[in-house]
Design a protein around this motif. Sequence first.
Motif, short mmCIF file in Angstrom:
data_model
loop_
_atom_site.label_atom_id
_atom_site.label_comp_id
_atom_site.label_asym_id
_atom_site.label_seq_id
_atom_site.Cartn_x
_atom_site.Cartn_y
_atom_site.Cartn_z
N TRP A 101 0.82 -1.21 0.00
CA TRP A 101 0.00 0.00 0.00
C TRP A 101 0.86 1.26 0.00
CZ3 TRP A 101 -4.34 -1.50 -1.73
CH2 TRP A 101 -4.83 -2.76 -1.40
N GLY A 102 2.02 1.20 0.59
CA GLY A 102 2.94 2.34 0.55
C GLY A 102 3.41 2.62 -0.86
N ASP A 103 3.76 1.56 -1.59
CA ASP A 103 4.17 1.72 -2.99
C ASP A 103 3.01 2.21 -3.86
OD1 ASP A 103 6.76 0.96 -2.44
OD2 ASP A 103 6.47 -1.13 -3.09
N ILE A 104 1.83 1.71 -3.56
CA ILE A 104 0.66 2.17 -4.31
C ILE A 104 0.44 3.65 -4.06
CG2 ILE A 104 -1.87 1.98 -4.49
CD1 ILE A 104 -1.47 -1.07 -3.91
N TRP A 105 0.54 4.08 -2.80
CA TRP A 105 0.37 5.49 -2.46
C TRP A 105 1.42 6.36 -3.17
CZ3 TRP A 105 -3.02 8.82 -1.28
CH2 TRP A 105 -2.66 10.06 -0.78
N ARG A 106 2.65 5.91 -3.19
CA ARG A 106 3.70 6.66 -3.89
C ARG A 106 3.44 6.70 -5.40
NH1 ARG A 106 6.36 4.62 0.38
NH2 ARG A 106 6.89 2.60 -0.52
N ASP A 107 2.93 5.61 -5.92
CA ASP A 107 2.60 5.56 -7.34
C ASP A 107 1.46 6.53 -7.67
OD1 ASP A 107 3.40 4.48 -9.75
OD2 ASP A 107 2.09 2.73 -9.62
N ILE A 108 0.49 6.62 -6.78
CA ILE A 108 -0.61 7.57 -6.97
C ILE A 108 -0.08 9.00 -6.99
CG2 ILE A 108 -2.62 8.58 -5.80
CD1 ILE A 108 -3.32 5.67 -4.93
N GLN A 109 0.83 9.31 -6.09
CA GLN A 109 1.39 10.66 -6.04
C GLN A 109 2.25 10.96 -7.27
OE1 GLN A 109 3.23 10.20 -2.16
NE2 GLN A 109 1.72 11.57 -1.24
N LYS A 110 2.94 9.95 -7.75
CA LYS A 110 3.85 10.13 -8.89
C LYS A 110 3.08 10.20 -10.21
CE LYS A 110 7.26 7.21 -11.10
NZ LYS A 110 8.01 5.98 -10.93
N ARG A 111 2.01 9.39 -10.32
CA ARG A 111 1.27 9.30 -11.58
C ARG A 111 -0.22 9.60 -11.31
NH1 ARG A 111 3.33 3.73 -14.11
NH2 ARG A 111 2.87 2.95 -12.05
N PRO A 112 -0.62 10.86 -11.53
CA PRO A 112 -2.00 11.25 -11.22
C PRO A 112 -3.06 10.49 -12.01
CG PRO A 112 -0.66 13.18 -11.79
CD PRO A 112 0.19 11.98 -11.98
N ILE A 114 -3.41 7.46 -12.22
CA ILE A 114 -3.86 6.35 -11.37
C ILE A 114 -4.96 6.84 -10.43
CG2 ILE A 114 -3.17 4.75 -9.54
CD1 ILE A 114 -0.47 4.52 -10.96
N THR A 115 -4.80 8.05 -9.90
CA THR A 115 -5.81 8.64 -9.03
C THR A 115 -7.12 8.84 -9.81
OG1 THR A 115 -4.07 9.82 -7.87
CG2 THR A 115 -6.31 10.59 -7.51
N VAL A 116 -7.01 9.34 -11.02
CA VAL A 116 -8.20 9.58 -11.85
C VAL A 116 -8.88 8.25 -12.17
CG1 VAL A 116 -8.96 10.44 -14.09
CG2 VAL A 116 -7.27 11.72 -12.79
N GLY A 117 -8.11 7.24 -12.51
CA GLY A 117 -8.67 5.92 -12.80
C GLY A 117 -9.34 5.31 -11.58
N PHE A 118 -8.71 5.49 -10.41
CA PHE A 118 -9.30 4.95 -9.19
C PHE A 118 -10.60 5.68 -8.86
CE2 PHE A 118 -9.62 4.39 -4.54
CZ PHE A 118 -9.67 3.00 -4.52
N ALA A 119 -10.65 6.99 -9.10
CA ALA A 119 -11.88 7.75 -8.88
C ALA A 119 -12.99 7.21 -9.78
CB ALA A 119 -11.64 9.23 -9.13
N ALA A 120 -12.66 6.93 -11.04
CA ALA A 120 -13.65 6.36 -11.96
C ALA A 120 -14.14 5.01 -11.44
CB ALA A 120 -13.05 6.23 -13.36
N PHE A 121 -13.23 4.20 -10.93
CA PHE A 121 -13.60 2.89 -10.39
C PHE A 121 -14.55 3.04 -9.19
CE2 PHE A 121 -12.72 -0.38 -7.13
CZ PHE A 121 -13.27 -1.47 -7.79
N ILE A 122 -14.22 3.94 -8.28
CA ILE A 122 -15.06 4.16 -7.09
C ILE A 122 -16.47 4.58 -7.51
CG2 ILE A 122 -15.39 5.67 -5.07
CD1 ILE A 122 -13.26 3.48 -4.67
N LEU A 123 -16.55 5.45 -8.53
CA LEU A 123 -17.87 5.89 -9.01
C LEU A 123 -18.63 4.77 -9.72
CD1 LEU A 123 -16.96 9.44 -10.35
CD2 LEU A 123 -18.26 8.89 -8.28
N LEU A 124 -17.92 3.80 -10.28
CA LEU A 124 -18.57 2.67 -10.94
C LEU A 124 -19.22 1.69 -9.96
CD1 LEU A 124 -16.29 1.36 -13.86
CD2 LEU A 124 -18.68 2.05 -14.01
N ILE A 125 -18.68 1.63 -8.76
CA ILE A 125 -19.17 0.63 -7.78
C ILE A 125 -20.66 0.77 -7.51
CG2 ILE A 125 -18.98 -0.17 -5.39
CD1 ILE A 125 -15.95 0.42 -5.59
N PRO A 126 -21.17 1.99 -7.17
CA PRO A 126 -22.62 2.05 -6.92
C PRO A 126 -23.46 1.73 -8.15
CG PRO A 126 -21.61 4.24 -6.72
CD PRO A 126 -20.51 3.25 -6.89
N LEU A 127 -22.95 2.01 -9.33
CA LEU A 127 -23.70 1.68 -10.55
C LEU A 127 -23.81 0.17 -10.69
CD1 LEU A 127 -22.91 4.69 -11.04
CD2 LEU A 127 -22.94 4.13 -13.43
N ALA A 128 -22.72 -0.54 -10.46
CA ALA A 128 -22.74 -1.99 -10.56
C ALA A 128 -23.63 -2.60 -9.48
CB ALA A 128 -21.32 -2.55 -10.44
#
Length: 158
Positions: A101-112, A114-128
């Motif tokens: 999770w630390g590497d994932i967090w650093r990856d999120i900070q380094k490559r935005p 990933i943050t945008v993609g994760f936001a899209a995923f979170i928004l997809l959950i209630p639709l599914a």
Amino acid sequence: MILSAIKILLCCILLLPLGITAWELFLNPDALGANPVESAIHETGIWGLRLLLITLAISPLRKIFHLHNLIKFRRMLGLLCFVYVCAHLSLYIVFEQYFSWGDIWRDIQKRPYITVGFAAFILLIPLALTSNNKLQAIMQNKWNLLHKLIYPIAILAI
């Protein structure tokens, strides 16, 4: 009866790339190139995006070409999109980052992206989770409002 058979056939066809990718990743990783995990992550992400865009195209296509039965495929296509997106995220977390999770967090900070993609995923959950007749009936107009999230999700995904 015929519609159900078409849906089953279409579902199998659309799950085929996921099965092939899994087969290659676990049993023939050389087929995916020098970095098979990265290739599998990209493949599942691209298929998730394809299915998202196809799902979005259903309404205009049915209106333009008067193909009213197309609407009967939209839920299935949306859920298949979610399956591919879940596979995409799972491959990244499990095989790319090894649950670090630390590497994932650093990856999120380094490559935005990933943050945008994760936001899209979170928004997809209630639709599914609300893509069934019972919740659609319970939620009524709120269901329609919730499912309009697909438009910002598409923007984020692209």
